[in-house]
Design a protein around this motif. Structure first.
Motif, PDB file in Angstrom:
ATOM      1  N   ALA A 202       0.847  -1.195   0.000  1.00  0.00           N
ATOM      2  CA  ALA A 202       0.000   0.000   0.000  1.00  0.00           C
ATOM      3  C   ALA A 202       0.882   1.245   0.000  1.00  0.00           C
ATOM      4  N   LYS A 203       1.926   1.213  -0.787  1.00  0.00           N
ATOM      5  CA  LYS A 203       2.914   2.288  -0.925  1.00  0.00           C
ATOM      6  C   LYS A 203       3.683   2.536   0.367  1.00  0.00           C
ATOM      7  N   ASP A 204       3.119   3.252   1.308  1.00  0.00           N
ATOM      8  CA  ASP A 204       3.828   3.559   2.557  1.00  0.00           C
ATOM      9  C   ASP A 204       3.796   2.417   3.566  1.00  0.00           C
ATOM     10  N   VAL A 205       2.884   1.478   3.361  1.00  0.00           N
ATOM     11  CA  VAL A 205       2.723   0.360   4.290  1.00  0.00           C
ATOM     12  C   VAL A 205       2.781  -0.960   3.515  1.00  0.00           C
ATOM     13  N   VAL A 206       3.584  -1.883   4.020  1.00  0.00           N
ATOM     14  CA  VAL A 206       3.652  -3.224   3.437  1.00  0.00           C
ATOM     15  C   VAL A 206       3.042  -4.188   4.453  1.00  0.00           C
ATOM     16  N   VAL A 207       2.111  -5.026   3.972  1.00  0.00           N
ATOM     17  CA  VAL A 207       1.419  -5.969   4.846  1.00  0.00           C
ATOM     18  C   VAL A 207       1.803  -7.388   4.439  1.00  0.00           C
ATOM     19  N   HIS A 208       2.269  -8.174   5.406  1.00  0.00           N
ATOM     20  CA  HIS A 208       2.615  -9.579   5.186  1.00  0.00           C
ATOM     21  C   HIS A 208       1.565 -10.418   5.912  1.00  0.00           C
ATOM     22  N   VAL A 209       0.862 -11.274   5.170  1.00  0.00           N
ATOM     23  CA  VAL A 209      -0.103 -12.188   5.790  1.00  0.00           C
ATOM     24  C   VAL A 209       0.409 -13.604   5.535  1.00  0.00           C
ATOM     25  N   PHE A 210       0.717 -14.298   6.612  1.00  0.00           N
ATOM     26  CA  PHE A 210       1.328 -15.622   6.537  1.00  0.00           C
ATOM     27  C   PHE A 210       0.391 -16.725   7.010  1.00  0.00           C
ATOM     28  N   LEU A 211       0.545 -17.894   6.453  1.00  0.00           N
ATOM     29  CA  LEU A 211       0.053 -19.113   7.071  1.00  0.00           C
ATOM     30  C   LEU A 211       0.966 -19.347   8.273  1.00  0.00           C
ATOM     31  N   ASP A 212       0.424 -19.793   9.401  1.00  0.00           N
ATOM     32  CA  ASP A 212       1.220 -19.935  10.629  1.00  0.00           C
ATOM     33  C   ASP A 212       2.569 -20.623  10.389  1.00  0.00           C
TER      34      ASP A 212
END
Length: 114
Positions: free
Chosen positions: A82-92
């Motif tokens: 999201a440009k200024d924000v990077v989001v990492h969504v992981f499987l556990d």
């Protein structure tokens, strides 16, 4: 009504879909490209993608800029840029493998009450 920051929107979108162990890092002092990084995880693949889709929808709904999404239906790690924000969504299990928390261990965290 107070306008929400992009971080508030993202953290809320993750928690809406029961994202777990949400960590927010203040990357401003170490990266000229990213202000914040968010890490979250989920117990199954379907939930990983539900969280990522909810984050994308919330970013767009609140008028923030979405740059790119990395990951397909089989991905165990989805990245939302999201440009200024990077989001990492992981499987556990995948989060345990990559251990980004160790990479970011010296970076200040931002705490949100969910």
């Amino acid at each position: 009504m107070k306008e929400q920051s992009i971080l508030e929107v993202i953290v809320h979108a993750i928690s809406e879909k029961k994202g777990e162990n949400i960590l927010v890092y203040d990357m401003g002092q170490v990266s000229p490209f990213v202000s914040n990084a968010v890490i979250a995880s989920a117990g199954n693949l379907r939930q990983v993608h539900a969280i990522a889709h909810n984050v994308v929808d919330a970013i767009k709904e609140h008028g923030f800029t979405l740059s790119h999404v990395e990951g397909d239906a089989q991905s165990r790690w989805v990245l939302v840029d999201a440009k200024d924000v990077v989001v990492h969504v992981f499987l556990d299990e995948e989060r345990d493998v990559y251990q980004l928390e160790k990479l970011y261990c010296d970076i200040p965290m931002i705490h949100y009450d969910l």
